[in-house]
Design a protein around this motif. Structure first.
Motif, mmCIF file in Angstrom:
data_model
loop_
_atom_site.group_PDB
_atom_site.id
_atom_site.type_symbol
_atom_site.label_atom_id
_atom_site.label_comp_id
_atom_site.label_asym_id
_atom_site.label_seq_id
_atom_site.Cartn_x
_atom_site.Cartn_y
_atom_site.Cartn_z
ATOM 1 N N PRO A 65 0.843 -1.202 0.000
ATOM 2 C CA PRO A 65 0.000 0.000 0.000
ATOM 3 C C PRO A 65 0.876 1.249 0.000
ATOM 4 C CG PRO A 65 -0.692 -1.541 1.724
ATOM 5 C CD PRO A 65 0.593 -2.059 1.166
ATOM 6 N N THR A 66 0.619 2.154 -0.940
ATOM 7 C CA THR A 66 1.483 3.321 -1.115
ATOM 8 C C THR A 66 0.650 4.595 -1.121
ATOM 9 O OG1 THR A 66 3.051 1.988 -2.393
ATOM 10 C CG2 THR A 66 3.215 4.373 -2.623
ATOM 11 N N ILE A 67 1.085 5.560 -0.325
ATOM 12 C CA ILE A 67 0.418 6.849 -0.240
ATOM 13 C C ILE A 67 1.339 7.903 -0.843
ATOM 14 C CG2 ILE A 67 -0.506 8.613 1.314
ATOM 15 C CD1 ILE A 67 -1.222 6.316 3.247
ATOM 16 N N LEU A 68 0.815 8.642 -1.815
ATOM 17 C CA LEU A 68 1.577 9.688 -2.490
ATOM 18 C C LEU A 68 1.044 11.057 -2.078
ATOM 19 C CD1 LEU A 68 1.563 8.205 -6.128
ATOM 20 C CD2 LEU A 68 3.210 7.765 -4.283
ATOM 21 N N SER A 69 1.959 11.987 -1.882
ATOM 22 C CA SER A 69 1.541 13.334 -1.492
ATOM 23 C C SER A 69 2.432 14.373 -2.152
ATOM 24 C CB SER A 69 1.605 13.482 0.036
ATOM 25 O OG SER A 69 1.089 14.726 0.434
ATOM 26 N N THR A 70 1.817 15.515 -2.447
ATOM 27 C CA THR A 70 2.543 16.660 -2.993
ATOM 28 C C THR A 70 2.215 17.883 -2.149
ATOM 29 O OG1 THR A 70 0.701 17.116 -4.509
ATOM 30 C CG2 THR A 70 2.560 15.847 -5.390
ATOM 31 N N ILE A 71 3.024 18.915 -2.320
ATOM 32 C CA ILE A 71 2.755 20.190 -1.661
ATOM 33 C C ILE A 71 2.618 21.271 -2.728
ATOM 34 C CG2 ILE A 71 5.212 20.630 -1.253
ATOM 35 C CD1 ILE A 71 4.302 22.079 1.373
ATOM 36 N N SER A 72 1.494 21.960 -2.729
ATOM 37 C CA SER A 72 1.245 23.103 -3.617
ATOM 38 C C SER A 72 1.688 22.836 -5.055
ATOM 39 C CB SER A 72 1.965 24.336 -3.065
ATOM 40 O OG SER A 72 1.523 24.613 -1.755
ATOM 41 N N LYS A 73 1.239 21.723 -5.612
ATOM 42 C CA LYS A 73 1.722 21.320 -6.939
ATOM 43 C C LYS A 73 1.315 22.288 -8.043
ATOM 44 C CE LYS A 73 -1.993 18.066 -8.129
ATOM 45 N NZ LYS A 73 -2.570 18.868 -9.204
ATOM 46 N N ASP A 74 0.199 22.974 -7.890
ATOM 47 C CA ASP A 74 -0.279 23.858 -8.952
ATOM 48 C C ASP A 74 0.240 25.285 -8.839
ATOM 49 O OD1 ASP A 74 -1.781 21.829 -10.167
ATOM 50 O OD2 ASP A 74 -3.449 22.167 -8.777
ATOM 51 N N THR A 75 0.888 25.615 -7.728
ATOM 52 C CA THR A 75 1.356 26.993 -7.562
ATOM 53 C C THR A 75 2.864 27.127 -7.696
ATOM 54 O OG1 THR A 75 1.320 26.677 -5.153
ATOM 55 C CG2 THR A 75 -0.598 27.732 -6.163
ATOM 56 N N PHE A 76 3.647 26.211 -7.050
ATOM 57 C CA PHE A 76 5.095 26.384 -7.199
ATOM 58 C C PHE A 76 5.896 25.095 -7.230
ATOM 59 C CE2 PHE A 76 6.788 25.379 -3.005
ATOM 60 C CZ PHE A 76 5.695 25.545 -2.165
ATOM 61 N N ALA A 77 5.383 23.998 -6.703
ATOM 62 C CA ALA A 77 6.238 22.815 -6.569
ATOM 63 C C ALA A 77 6.184 21.863 -7.754
ATOM 64 C CB ALA A 77 5.893 22.061 -5.282
ATOM 65 N N GLY A 78 5.134 21.922 -8.547
ATOM 66 C CA GLY A 78 5.062 21.102 -9.746
ATOM 67 C C GLY A 78 4.642 19.670 -9.497
ATOM 68 N N PRO A 79 4.625 18.850 -10.559
ATOM 69 C CA PRO A 79 4.148 17.467 -10.468
ATOM 70 C C PRO A 79 5.182 16.537 -9.846
ATOM 71 C CG PRO A 79 4.922 17.927 -12.672
ATOM 72 C CD PRO A 79 5.009 19.232 -11.915
ATOM 73 N N LEU A 80 4.717 15.341 -9.524
ATOM 74 C CA LEU A 80 5.608 14.302 -9.014
ATOM 75 C C LEU A 80 6.633 13.902 -10.063
ATOM 76 C CD1 LEU A 80 3.050 11.944 -7.225
ATOM 77 C CD2 LEU A 80 4.882 13.237 -6.114
ATOM 78 N N PHE A 81 7.764 13.356 -9.585
ATOM 79 C CA PHE A 81 8.740 12.769 -10.504
ATOM 80 C C PHE A 81 8.015 11.757 -11.406
ATOM 81 C CE2 PHE A 81 12.639 12.950 -7.385
ATOM 82 C CZ PHE A 81 12.652 14.333 -7.491
ATOM 83 N N PRO A 82 8.331 11.731 -12.682
ATOM 84 C CA PRO A 82 7.713 10.729 -13.563
ATOM 85 C C PRO A 82 8.056 9.301 -13.162
ATOM 86 C CG PRO A 82 9.424 11.977 -14.716
ATOM 87 C CD PRO A 82 9.198 12.658 -13.409
ATOM 88 N N GLU A 83 9.146 9.108 -12.438
ATOM 89 C CA GLU A 83 9.486 7.763 -11.960
ATOM 90 C C GLU A 83 8.421 7.222 -11.007
ATOM 91 O OE1 GLU A 83 13.344 9.750 -13.132
ATOM 92 O OE2 GLU A 83 11.527 10.366 -12.071
ATOM 93 N N ILE A 84 7.729 8.130 -10.323
ATOM 94 C CA ILE A 84 6.649 7.708 -9.428
ATOM 95 C C ILE A 84 5.358 7.496 -10.205
ATOM 96 C CG2 ILE A 84 5.183 8.407 -7.489
ATOM 97 C CD1 ILE A 84 7.594 9.898 -6.335
ATOM 98 N N THR A 85 5.014 8.454 -11.064
ATOM 99 C CA THR A 85 3.749 8.331 -11.790
ATOM 100 C C THR A 85 3.781 7.193 -12.809
ATOM 101 O OG1 THR A 85 4.469 10.081 -13.315
ATOM 102 C CG2 THR A 85 3.093 10.737 -11.455
ATOM 103 N N GLU A 86 4.975 6.812 -13.250
ATOM 104 C CA GLU A 86 5.081 5.632 -14.124
ATOM 105 C C GLU A 86 4.645 4.381 -13.372
ATOM 106 O OE1 GLU A 86 8.538 2.736 -15.822
ATOM 107 O OE2 GLU A 86 8.987 4.883 -15.829
ATOM 108 N N ALA A 87 5.072 4.275 -12.108
ATOM 109 C CA ALA A 87 4.707 3.100 -11.300
ATOM 110 C C ALA A 87 3.242 3.147 -10.881
ATOM 111 C CB ALA A 87 5.610 3.016 -10.072
ATOM 112 N N PHE A 88 2.740 4.354 -10.588
ATOM 113 C CA PHE A 88 1.373 4.518 -10.083
ATOM 114 C C PHE A 88 0.618 5.555 -10.913
ATOM 115 C CE2 PHE A 88 4.022 3.418 -6.341
ATOM 116 C CZ PHE A 88 3.429 2.201 -6.021
ATOM 117 N N PRO A 89 0.310 5.234 -12.178
ATOM 118 C CA PRO A 89 -0.273 6.242 -13.066
ATOM 119 C C PRO A 89 -1.661 6.713 -12.654
ATOM 120 C CG PRO A 89 -0.303 4.071 -14.102
ATOM 121 C CD PRO A 89 0.533 3.950 -12.856
ATOM 122 N N ASP A 90 -2.408 5.881 -11.957
ATOM 123 C CA ASP A 90 -3.788 6.227 -11.599
ATOM 124 C C ASP A 90 -3.973 6.435 -10.100
ATOM 125 O OD1 ASP A 90 -4.639 5.936 -14.328
ATOM 126 O OD2 ASP A 90 -4.568 3.759 -14.026
#
Length: 198
Positions: free
Chosen positions: A57-82
């Motif tokens: 079980p994996t929990i992913l979190s970001t901080i303020s992705k739409d204002t300054f920090a941006g998206p997750l590394f693609p290495e993470i979204t490749e493993a967990f695209p949905d």
């Protein structure tokens, strides 16, 4: 005393914990100096693929992705695209109600945590989780900081609070542990080959 052939209780297995990947965002990685950014991303990619391959079980979190920090590394979204990603404004993910709801929903009292900045993204949740009675492992080579000193002091603080330090490769091999486990043999070899230069 007679030795018994059994694993130590503190060794991780695929079914006894959840993995938390916190704020591994490209625009936040700009000032990481304690580890080469390429190596950081390789280690984070290894972690994500290990969790996927062993169905942790994996929990992913970001901080303020739409204002300054941006998206997750693609290495993470490749493993967990949905996967669901909890976006927050709090520096300490553990102070976000939605993040805590997800941890409670998983129902694991053993956590493996990696966060982009060791002294902020990682340290806050690790120390807070320990104070609340969780058993915590921190993946020290899947985080980094603006200086080596900052990284090392944060790791020391977490360890002094009770966290167990591990690396991304340790995580992979500890979950596999026996090469007779054929159901994850190919997964382990493929991750080691891709991310470990095997």
């Amino acid at each position: 005393m007679k030795a018994i052939a059994q694993p130590a209780r503190t060794l991780l297995s695929p079914h006894d914990h959840a993995l938390l990947l916190i704020d591994h965002q490209s625009q936040m990685a700009f000032d990481v100096r304690s580890i080469d950014p390429t190596n950081l991303r390789i280690n984070v990619g290894s972690l994500a693929q290990t969790a996927k391959g062993f169905k942790v079980p994996t929990i992913l979190s970001t901080i303020s992705k739409d204002t300054f920090a941006g998206p997750l590394f693609p290495e993470i979204t490749e493993a967990f695209p949905d996967a669901e990603v909890t976006d927050r404004t709090t520096s300490n993910a553990w102070e976000d109600e939605n993040f805590i709801k997800r941890i409670n929903a998983v129902g694991k009292d053993r956590l493996v945590i990696a966060g982009l900045w060791t002294s902020v993204c990682c340290n806050g949740p690790v120390v807070t989780a320990l104070e609340q009675g969780y058993e915590v492992y921190v993946v020290t080579d899947a985080c980094g900081d603006c200086t080596t000193e900052a990284h090392e002091r944060a790791v020391a603080r977490m360890v002094q609070a009770g966290a167990r330090p591990i690396t991304a490769l340790t995580y992979l091999l500890e979950l596999q542990r026996d090469w007779a486990r054929t159901e994850t043999y190919d997964t382990t070899i493929n991750i080691a080959t891709r991310f470990g230069g095997g």
